[in-house]
Scaffold this active site. Structure first.
Site, PDB file in Angstrom:
ATOM      1  N   MET A  32       0.847  -1.193   0.000  1.00 52.52           N
ATOM      2  CA  MET A  32       0.000   0.000   0.000  1.00 52.52           C
ATOM      3  C   MET A  32       0.882   1.242   0.000  1.00 52.52           C
ATOM      4  SD  MET A  32      -1.354   0.358   3.932  1.00 52.52           S
ATOM      5  CE  MET A  32      -1.996   2.003   3.657  1.00 52.52           C
ATOM      6  N   ASP A  34      -0.040   5.760  -0.929  1.00 54.16           N
ATOM      7  CA  ASP A  34      -0.756   6.989  -0.550  1.00 54.16           C
ATOM      8  C   ASP A  34      -2.168   6.781   0.002  1.00 54.16           C
ATOM      9  OD1 ASP A  34       1.309   7.566  -2.293  1.00 54.16           O
ATOM     10  OD2 ASP A  34       0.096   8.707  -3.695  1.00 54.16           O
ATOM     11  N   ASP A 158      -2.940  13.138  -9.531  1.00 57.12           N
ATOM     12  CA  ASP A 158      -3.332  13.304  -8.125  1.00 57.12           C
ATOM     13  C   ASP A 158      -4.282  14.488  -7.919  1.00 57.12           C
ATOM     14  OD1 ASP A 158      -1.472  11.289  -7.974  1.00 57.12           O
ATOM     15  OD2 ASP A 158       0.106  12.532  -7.102  1.00 57.12           O
TER      16      ASP A 158
HETATM   17  C1  FRU Z   1       2.880   9.324  -4.699  1.00 58.05           C
HETATM   18  C2  FRU Z   1       2.470   8.710  -6.030  1.00 58.05           C
HETATM   19  C3  FRU Z   1       1.396   9.528  -6.725  1.00 58.05           C
HETATM   20  C4  FRU Z   1       0.710   8.517  -7.594  1.00 58.05           C
HETATM   21  C5  FRU Z   1       0.763   7.281  -6.727  1.00 58.05           C
HETATM   22  C6  FRU Z   1       0.900   5.992  -7.486  1.00 58.05           C
HETATM   23  O1  FRU Z   1       3.432   8.397  -3.841  1.00 58.05           O
HETATM   24  O2  FRU Z   1       3.597   8.561  -6.871  1.00 58.05           O
HETATM   25  O3  FRU Z   1       1.878  10.643  -7.430  1.00 58.05           O
HETATM   26  O4  FRU Z   1      -0.594   8.866  -7.912  1.00 58.05           O
HETATM   27  O5  FRU Z   1       1.859   7.435  -5.863  1.00 58.05           O
HETATM   28  O6  FRU Z   1       0.842   4.888  -6.633  1.00 58.05           O
END
Ligand code: FRU
Length: 475
Positions: A32, A34, A158
Site C-alpha cells: 500500500m 498513498d 493526483d
Molecule cells: C505518490 C504517487 C502519486 C501517484 C501514486 C501511485 O506516492 O507517486 O503521485 O498517484 O503514488 O501509486
C-alpha cells in the site's frame, strides 16, 4: 470466501510479524502507499489507499478501502477501484480525492495507461450504494491535456478538488520541465468539464524537487495552506508546506516549511464534521523490495493528525481519538539525567510516549532496546545544533535495511522545553517535537525482545509518560 473473510485471513497470517504495526493502519497484506479519497460520509470516516493486491511491491495500482466510526479502528471493505482493461485506467488507478457532489459520492482520480504509466489522465467514478461499489464515468477521462507550459512530461496526476460557491476547483500535480514541481489550477461546474486557469505555484527544482505529487489546498486559521510532495534529482521524496494568502485564485506564499523529515510522504487531508483539518500520510518502508516481498506486506499510514497554525507555522497533533487506545500508563517526573543511559522499567513495542526535557546539553531516549543493549534506536536532541536525530545504526539487521540517521532541524523558542511525542508501533516510529517538527522513521529490530527504554543526556526529564497501546486488529 467473502471479501471480509479473505482480508481477515490475510491479516491473521501476518499477525505474528512483530515489525507489523498493531495500531497504525496497514492493508490486509501486500503493498500500500498513498492515502486516497479520505472523506466523512454518514458519520463514518472512509479511507482509500493505493493498493497492489498482487504482491508486496508497487504495481497495478488499485484503491483499497476501509471504514471507521472513530478514526482509529478500521474495517476492511472491498477494493473500490481496479484497473479496467482497454480503458484510460487500464494500467493503474492512481491517487485522487473524494467529494460530495450534491449527495453523490464522487471520486476524481488519475487513470494510467502504458507500460510505465506514462499516459496519465483524470477520471471520475461515482457510488450509488454509500461508497461500497463505484461506477466509472463512461466518458472517462474527463481531462487529458497537460498545459503547454509544462514542457515535455507525462507527470500529471493526483487531483485535489474543492468547492467555492457553485464552482469546483481542482489542483493537479505536475512539473515545469527545467524549473521545478508545479500545481495547475482548474475549474468546473460539474466535475466533468474542466477549464485550465494557471499554475497556482511552481517550486524550485533544487529546493522542492523536479516534480510535485499529491497536492492539498485548504483554509486554516485565517490563512491558506498548500501541501505538496516533491521529489527529484537533488531532493529525496519530501513533503513541503506553504502558508499564505489565497485570493482571486492566486496564492501568495508567506511561510514555507518541511512537513516531515523522515519517511512520511504523499499526505492527503480532509475536513470532518468537527471542522478539523485531518492529515493522513504514507509511512514508506526503509528496507529492500526483497525484504518487503518476504514479509508479505509493505507500507502503513500515519495516525491521522489534526492541523492548526501556531505562531505562523503548521502544527500537528495526533487526533485525540488515539487516546482511546491507551492502556497501562507508566508516569515519571523530574528524572535527573546523566549522560549514560538510565534504564526505565517499562517495555513495549506499541507505545505512546510523551517526554518533556529541560536540556542543558544533548538529551534523548533509547527505544526498541535489546536487554543487553546490542540493538537499540536512539532519539536525541542537541539544543546547540538545534537538531533532532534518530540514530538507527544499531536498530536492527543491516540486511537490506536503511540504517542511516534521520535528522530534523528543530528550533526551540526561548525558555521553551523540548516536548517529544513518540508513537512507536513495531517498525514505525512517528515523532512530533513541540507539535511542529515531524520526523517519522522505520526500524526493523531482529529480536522481538528488543522492547526496552532508556533515557540519557544533560538536564532533567521533567515528564515521561508511556502508555501501552491496544491493537486495532479486526479479528
Ligand atoms: C505518490 C504517487 C502519486 C501517484 C501514486 C501511485 O506516492 O507517486 O503521485 O498517484 O503514488 O501509486
Amino acid at each position: 470466501m467473502t471479501t471480509s473473510d479473505h482480508f481477515a485471513e490475510q491479516r491473521r497470517k501476518l499477525a505474528n510479524d512483530f515489525h507489523r504495526p498493531t495500531y497504525h493502519f496497514t492493508s490486509p497484506s501486500n503493498w500500500m502507499n498513498d492515502p486516497n479519497g479520505v472523506i466523512q460520509w454518514g458519520g463514518k470516516y472512509h479511507l482509500f489507499y493505493q493498493y497492489n493486491p498482487n504482491g508486496a511491491f508497487w504495481g497495478t495500482m488499485h484503491w483499497g478501502h476501509a471504514v471507521s466510526d472513530d478514526l482509529i479502528r478500521w474495517v476492511d471493505l472491498p477494493i473500490a477501484l481496479a484497473p479496467t482493461p482497454d480503458s484510460p485506467d487500464e494500467s493503474g488507478c492512481f491517487s485522487g480525492c473524494a467529494v460530495n457532489n450534491g449527495g453523490v459520492p464522487t471520486i476524481i482520480y488519475t487513470g494510467t495507461r502504458g507500460e510505465h504509466n506514462e499516459q496519465q489522465t483524470q477520471c471520475v467514478a461515482i457510488s450509488h450504494d454509500g461508497l461500497l461499489t463505484w461506477e466509472k464515468y463512461p466518458n472517462n477521462p474527463v481531462l487529458s491535456e497537460i498545459p503547454i507550459e509544462a514542457g515535455s512530461t507525462h507527470d500529471f496526476r493526483d487531483p485535489f478538488v474543492w468547492r467555492e460557491g457553485d464552482t469546483w476547483y481542482m489542483l493537479l500535480a505536475s512539473r515545469i520541465v527545467g524549473v521545478g514541481g508545479t500545481v495547475f489550477l482548474y475549474q468546473s461546474v460539474d466535475l466533468l468539464h474542466w477549464d485550465y486557469m494557471h499554475p497556482l505555484l511552481t517550486g524550485s527544482r533544487d529546493k522542492n524537487g523536479d516534480v510535485w505529487e499529491c497536492p492539498n489546498l485548504f483554509a486554516l486559521d485565517n490563512k491558506w495552506v498548500l501541501i505538496v510532495s516533491g521529489k527529484g534529482r537533488s531532493v529525496p521524496p519530501t513533503v513541503f508546506y506553504f502558508i499564505g494568502e489565497y485570493a482571486d485564485h492566486r496564492f501568495k506564499v508567506e511561510v514555507e516549511g518541511v512537513l516531515d523529515y523522515g519517511c512520511f510522504y504523499a499526505p492527503l487531508t480532509m475536513i470532518d464534521n468537527q471542522q478539523r483539518r485531518l492529515l493522513f500520510g504514507w509511512l514508506v518502508e526503509r528496507r529492500s523490495v526483497e525484504a518487503q516481498k518476504t514479509a508479505g506486506w509493505a507500507g502503513a499510514h500515519s495516525l491521522p493528525r489534526v492541523l492548526s497554525l501556531r505562531d505562523g507555522r503548521l502544527n500537528m497533533e495526533p487526533a485525540p481519538e488515539l487516546n482511546r487506545l491507551r492502556g497501562e500508563l507508566s508516569d515519571f517526573t523530574n528524572i535527573p539525567l546523566s549522560y549514560t543511559n538510565k534504564v526505565v522499567n517499562v517495555q513495549g513495542a506499541a507505545l505512546d510516549v510523551i517526554a518533556e526535557f529541560e536540556a542543558s546539553g544533548v538529551v534523548g531516549l533509547v527505544l526498541a532496546c535489546a536487554p543487553d543493549g546490542s540493538e537499540q534506536t536512539r532519539i536525541s536532541y542537541d539544543p546547540e545544533g538545534q537538531q533532532l536525530l534518530v540514530t538507527r545504526g544499531q536498530s536492527g539487521s543491516s540486511d537490506g535495511v536503511d540504517l542511516s540517521p534521520n535528522m530534523a532541524t528543530h528550533v526551540l523558542f526561548p525558555n521553551e522545553s523540548l516536548q517529544l511525542r513518540i508513537l512507536l508501533d513495531g517498525s514505525i516510529v512517528e515523532i512530533i517535537a513541540n507539535g511542529r517538527t515531524s520526523l517519522c522513521s522505520r526500524i526493523y529490530p531482529t529480536h522481538a525482545a528488543s522492547q526496552g527504554i532508556r533515557v540519557f543526556g544533560h538536564g532533567t526529564l521533567k515528564r515521561l509518560s508511556i502508555w501501552q497501546m491496544c491493537a486495532i486488529s479486526q479479528e
